[in-house]
Write a protein that holds these residues in place. Structure first.
Motif, PDB file in Angstrom:
ATOM      1  N   VAL B  16       0.834  -1.200   0.000  1.00  0.00           N
ATOM      2  CA  VAL B  16       0.000   0.000   0.000  1.00  0.00           C
ATOM      3  C   VAL B  16       0.873   1.256   0.000  1.00  0.00           C
ATOM      4  O   VAL B  16       0.639   2.194  -0.750  1.00  0.00           O
ATOM      5  N   ARG B  35      -6.207  11.099  -1.462  1.00  0.00           N
ATOM      6  CA  ARG B  35      -7.549  10.615  -1.800  1.00  0.00           C
ATOM      7  C   ARG B  35      -7.913   9.388  -0.985  1.00  0.00           C
ATOM      8  O   ARG B  35      -7.057   8.774  -0.358  1.00  0.00           O
ATOM      9  N   THR B  41      -4.408   5.991   6.407  1.00  0.00           N
ATOM     10  CA  THR B  41      -4.615   5.182   7.612  1.00  0.00           C
ATOM     11  C   THR B  41      -3.512   4.146   7.752  1.00  0.00           C
ATOM     12  O   THR B  41      -3.024   3.883   8.870  1.00  0.00           O
ATOM     13  N   GLN B  82      -9.137   6.190  12.878  1.00  0.00           N
ATOM     14  CA  GLN B  82     -10.303   6.494  12.050  1.00  0.00           C
ATOM     15  C   GLN B  82     -11.480   5.651  12.542  1.00  0.00           C
ATOM     16  O   GLN B  82     -11.331   4.470  12.846  1.00  0.00           O
ATOM     17  N   GLU B 159      -8.683  11.465  10.658  1.00  0.00           N
ATOM     18  CA  GLU B 159     -10.004  12.018  10.331  1.00  0.00           C
ATOM     19  C   GLU B 159     -10.900  12.151  11.558  1.00  0.00           C
ATOM     20  O   GLU B 159     -11.993  11.580  11.623  1.00  0.00           O
TER      21      GLU B 159
HETATM   22  N1  LIG Z   1      -6.780  -4.679   6.452  1.00  0.00           N
HETATM   23  C1  LIG Z   1      -6.556  -4.498   5.141  1.00  0.00           C
HETATM   24  N2  LIG Z   1      -6.343  -5.566   4.339  1.00  0.00           N
HETATM   25  C2  LIG Z   1      -6.106  -5.401   3.027  1.00  0.00           C
HETATM   26  N3  LIG Z   1      -6.090  -4.215   2.400  1.00  0.00           N
HETATM   27  C3  LIG Z   1      -6.304  -3.119   3.149  1.00  0.00           C
HETATM   28  C4  LIG Z   1      -6.557  -3.199   4.536  1.00  0.00           C
HETATM   29  N4  LIG Z   1      -6.751  -1.954   5.031  1.00  0.00           N
HETATM   30  C5  LIG Z   1      -6.619  -1.139   3.960  1.00  0.00           C
HETATM   31  N5  LIG Z   1      -6.354  -1.822   2.831  1.00  0.00           N
HETATM   32  C6  LIG Z   1      -6.134  -1.255   1.486  1.00  0.00           C
HETATM   33  O1  LIG Z   1      -5.064  -0.363   1.540  1.00  0.00           O
HETATM   34  C7  LIG Z   1      -5.310   0.783   0.766  1.00  0.00           C
HETATM   35  C8  LIG Z   1      -5.110   2.025   1.598  1.00  0.00           C
HETATM   36  O2  LIG Z   1      -6.062   2.043   2.642  1.00  0.00           O
HETATM   37  P1  LIG Z   1      -6.071   3.146   3.770  1.00  0.00           P
HETATM   38  O3  LIG Z   1      -7.121   2.779   4.736  1.00  0.00           O
HETATM   39  O4  LIG Z   1      -4.701   3.331   4.268  1.00  0.00           O
HETATM   40  O5  LIG Z   1      -6.520   4.418   2.924  1.00  0.00           O
HETATM   41  P2  LIG Z   1      -6.891   5.872   3.428  1.00  0.00           P
HETATM   42  O6  LIG Z   1      -5.984   6.798   2.686  1.00  0.00           O
HETATM   43  O7  LIG Z   1      -6.873   5.940   4.876  1.00  0.00           O
HETATM   44  O8  LIG Z   1      -8.375   6.021   2.853  1.00  0.00           O
HETATM   45  P3  LIG Z   1      -9.649   6.785   3.452  1.00  0.00           P
HETATM   46  O9  LIG Z   1      -9.505   8.210   3.092  1.00  0.00           O
HETATM   47  O10 LIG Z   1     -10.786   6.175   2.750  1.00  0.00           O
HETATM   48  O11 LIG Z   1      -9.661   6.552   4.922  1.00  0.00           O
HETATM   49  C9  LIG Z   1      -6.712   0.634   0.220  1.00  0.00           C
HETATM   50  O12 LIG Z   1      -6.612   0.217  -1.110  1.00  0.00           O
HETATM   51  C10 LIG Z   1      -7.321  -0.434   1.080  1.00  0.00           C
HETATM   52  O13 LIG Z   1      -8.240  -1.201   0.346  1.00  0.00           O
END
Ligand SMILES: Nc1ncnc2c1ncn2[C@@H]1O[C@H](COP(=O)(O)OP(=O)(O)OP(=O)(O)O)[C@@H](O)[C@H]1O
Ligand SMILES: [Mg+2]
Lengths: 308, 233
Positions: B16, B35, B41, B82, B159
Motif C-alpha cells: 500500500v 484521496r 490510515t 479512524q 479524520e
Molecule cells: N486490512 C486491510 N487488508 C487489506 N487491504 C487493506 C486493509 N486496510 C486497507 N487496505 C487497502 O489499503 C489501501 C489504503 O487504505 P487506507 O485505509 O490506508 O486508505 P486511506 O488513505 O486511509 O483512505 P480513506 O480516506 O478512505 O480513509 C486501500 O486500497 C485499502 O483497500
C-alpha cells in the motif's frame, strides 16, 4: 422410594454434573470469547487434570486431605502452564487464525491423548476423596399430626458431592468478579473487543492470549481434579466432557460467561434427572436435540450477542 | 521529532505504501492528505506498528519500527484511529483506564486523568455510561481523551472530524491547537481543505501510496490550486 425423594436425588446428581460442567465450559467460553479460538483439545486438559490429580496423590502419599489439596493446586497449575506453552509454540505461529487453530487443537488432542496412553496407560484409576461421609437427606411427609420430616431409605448424598457443588459456585463467582472488577480482567475484555486497539494502548496481546489459554485449560483441569474422586481418571474421559462443554457453550452463547453457567445448569440438571429416571443415552440424545433447536431458532445462543 | 524514512507497508502481498518519507515537528500541526485509499490510515498504523512495514520510523531518536507494537504508545505516541474504535462494551471510565495503562508513569495516573477530563467536561459527567451508547461527538471526545491519557509527545489523529457537526469540529480543533501549544507534535489526517488551510504548519500529500508533494505554511496559500488537483476536488 417415592417420586419426590427420588427427584431430589436426581437433582443432586444433576447439580454435581452441572457444577463440573460449568467450570469446564467457562474455560472453553473464556478462550473462545477473548481469542476467537475453538479449542478442540479442551477435553484433554480436563483429562490431564484428572490424571495429574492421580499422579500427585500417588506420588505424595500423604493423608487424603493433604493429597487432594496438593492436587487441587498443582494439577491446574501444571496443565495451565502446559497450555500456555502450547499457545506460544503453536497457536501464536498460526497467528490465531480461527480455522487453522481448530486443526491445530485437533492435533493437540491426539498428541495429548496418545502420550497419556503411552505413559499413564489404559487403566481407569481412582483418587480417594478427601472426605466422603454419607449424608442422609430428609423428606417431608403429611402424617397424622401435620407435616413431619423423615429420612427415606436410600435418599442420601456424600459430603464430597456437596463440596464439589460449593467449590464450583465459589470458583465461578470468583472468575466473574475477577473479569468484572480487576485490572487484568479489564485488559482481557479490551483485548476481546478489539485486539488491534488494545495493542495500540500498550496491551501485550500475545501475552494476554497465552495467559487466557492457560487459564482456560486450568479451569478444565480443575474440573478434572474435582470429578476424579467420583469418576476415576481415564485417558479417554475428555471426549464426552468436550462434547457436553460444546453443547453448553453453544446453548449459552459463545463467549458469554452468564450464558455458559445457565446452560451448564440446564444441561447438567436435565442430564442428571433423565439419567436417573430413564437412561443416560436418552439424556445425551435430548441434550443434542436441544442444541439443534437452539442453532435453528437462536443461533447466537440464549445469552449471545446477535452480531459482533 | 517524528521522522519517517523509506517506509513501505502493506497487507499480505499487497503493498500500500512505497518508499514514503515524512517529518513532524514538536509544537506543529502536520497534516497528511490524499484521496480515499491513498494509504493515510495505513501510514498511521505503520507508526503504531500495527501493519507489516519496512523502512524506519523514529521518534526523538527512538526507532519505533524496532519495538514490539505494544511498546509504541509507551514511547509517547497517542493514537486516535479512524472511526474512533472505542471499546464499545466498556464504560467511559474503563476506556480512559485502558489509555492510562500505557502512560509512562503509573503514579501520575490520578493527575493525568483529571487533566484530560478537564478538557472534556461532557465525558466527566458520563463516566459510567457504555462507550457504545455515547453520541458520535462524545465518542470522538472519548477517543481523543483515551489517546491523551498516554501522555503523548506525538498525537496521531485520523479524520477526527468525520461525520461531526460544526460545533463538535470546532471543539476538536481547539483541543488540537491546545496540544500544539503545549509542544506536542500533532499529525492529522484531514480531507477538508478549508479546515486545513488555517491549521496546518506543514502538509504532506500522498498519492497511491507514494509521496506526491509537500507544502509549508507559507507556500500553502499559493499552492492551494495544486493541492486541490491532487485531491481531485
Ligand atoms: N486490512 C486491510 N487488508 C487489506 N487491504 C487493506 C486493509 N486496510 C486497507 N487496505 C487497502 O489499503 C489501501 C489504503 O487504505 P487506507 O485505509 O490506508 O486508505 P486511506 O488513505 O486511509 O483512505 P480513506 O480516506 O478512505 O480513509 C486501500 O486500497 C485499502 O483497500
Ligand atoms: Mg483512512
Amino acid at each position: 422410594m417415592e417420586f419426590g425423594p427420588y427427584l431430589l436425588l436426581a437433582c443432586l446428581e444433576g447439580a454435581v454434573l452441572a457444577a463440573v460442567l460449568a467450570l469446564m465450559a467457562s474455560g472453553l467460553s473464556l478462550v473462545f470469547g477473548v481469542m476467537r479460538v475453538v479449542n478442540v483439545a479442551h477435553g484433554e486438559f480436563y483429562m490431564l487434570g484428572a490424571v495429574a490429580a492421580w499422579a500427585v496423590t500417588s506420588m505424595l502419599g500423604a493423608g487424603a486431605v493433604a493429597n487432594f489439596v496438593a492436587a487441587l493446586v498443582i494439577a491446574p497449575l501444571a496443565v495451565g502452564l502446559l497450555a500456555a506453552a502450547a499457545d506460544m509454540t503453536i497457536l501464536k505461529r498460526l497467528e490465531y487464525d480461527p480455522e487453522r487453530t481448530i486443526v491445530a487443537t485437533i492435533g493437540l488432542l491426539y498428541v495429548i491423548q496418545q502420550l497419556t496412553l503411552m505413559t499413564y496407560g489404559a487403566d481407569a484409576r481412582p483418587v480417594v476423596a478427601p472426605f466422603n461421609s454419607r449424608i442422609a437427606l430428609p423428606w417431608v411427609e403429611w402424617g397424622e399430626n401435620g407435616l413431619s420430616l423423615y429420612y427415606p431409605w436410600g435418599l442420601s448424598t456424600t459430603s464430597y458431592k456437596l463440596f464439589v457443588i460449593v467449590a464450583a459456585v465459589v470458583l465461578i463467582t470468583g472468575l466473574r468478579l475477577f473479569m468484572a472488577h480487576s485490572r487484568a480482567g479489564l485488559i482481557m475484555r479490551a483485548t476481546q473487543l478489539d485486539g488491534e486497539m488494545a495493542t495500540a494502548f500498550g496491551v501485550p496481546v500475545e501475552r494476554v492470549y497465552a495467559i487466557v489459554f492457560g487459564a482456560g485449560a486450568a479451569l478444565a483441569a480443575l474440573a478434572g481434579v474435582l470429578i476424579v474422586p467420583i469418576q476415576q481418571a481415564h485417558y479417554l474421559m475428555g471426549g464426552d466432557a468436550l462434547l457436553l462443554s460444546f453443547i453448553v457453550v453453544i446453548i449459552g452463547g459463545l463467549g458469554s460467561l452468564t450464558g455458559t453457567v445457565v446452560a451448564a445448569i440446564l444441561i447438567g440438571m436435565s442430564d442428571g434427572i433423565i439419567s436417573v429416571f430413564f437412561s443416560p443415552t436418552l439424556a445425551k440424545i435430548i441434550a443434542t436435540l436441544v442444541v439443534a433447536l437452539v442453532l435453528v431458532f437462536r443461533p447466537q445462543g440464549l445469552f449471545g450477542a446477535k452480531d459482533r | 521529532m517524528l521522522k519517517i524514512e523509506a517506509l513501505s507497508a502493506g497487507y499480505g502481498q499487497a503493498m500500500v505504501l512505497r518508499d514514503v518519507a515524512l517529518e513532524a515537528q514538536a509544537g506543529e500541526i502536520t497534516v497528511l492528505m490524499g484521496r480515499n485509499g491513498a494509504g493515510k490510515t495505513t501510514l498511521m498504523k505503520s507508526i503504531m506498528g500495527l501493519v507489516k512495514a519496512s523502512g524506519t520510523v523514529t521518534l526523538d531518536g527512538v526507532a519505533l519500527t524496532a519495538l514490539p507494537p505494544h511498546q509504541v504508545p509507551r514511547h509517547g505516541v497517542g493514537y486516535v484511529p479512524q472511526g474512533r474504535r472505542l471499546f464499545s462494551e466498556l464504560t467511559v471510565a474503563q476506556n480512559i483506564e485502558i489509555g492510562l495503562g500505557a502512560a509512562p508513569d503509573a503514579r501520575s495516573h490520578g493527575a493525568l486523568r483529571a487533566e484530560v477530563l478537564a478538557l472534556f467536561p461532557r465525558l466527566a459527567e458520563r463516566m459510567d455510561q457504555r462507550a457504545g451508547t455515547l453520541s458520535g461527538g462524545e465518542q470522538q471526545m472519548l477517543a481523543t481523551a483515551r489517546a491523551l491519557c498516554v501522555k503523548p509527545k506525538l498525537l496521531l489523529l485520523d479524520e477526527p472530524t468525520e461525520g461531526l457537526q460544526p460545533s463538535m469540529i470546532e471543539q476538536i480543533r481547539q483541543v488540537m491547537l491546545a496540544m500544539r501549544d503545549k509542544g506536542l507534535a500533532v499529525l492529522l489526517v484531514e480531507q477538508r481543505i478549508d479546515a486545513v488551510l488555517g491549521l496546518a504548519d506543514r502538509v504532506f500529500v500522498i498519492e497511491n501510496g507514494r509521496n506526491a508533494e509537500s507544502f509549508t505554511r507559507s507556500d500553502l496559500a499559493a499552492g492551494e490550486a495544486r493541492l486541490r488537483s491532487h485531491l481531485g476536488v
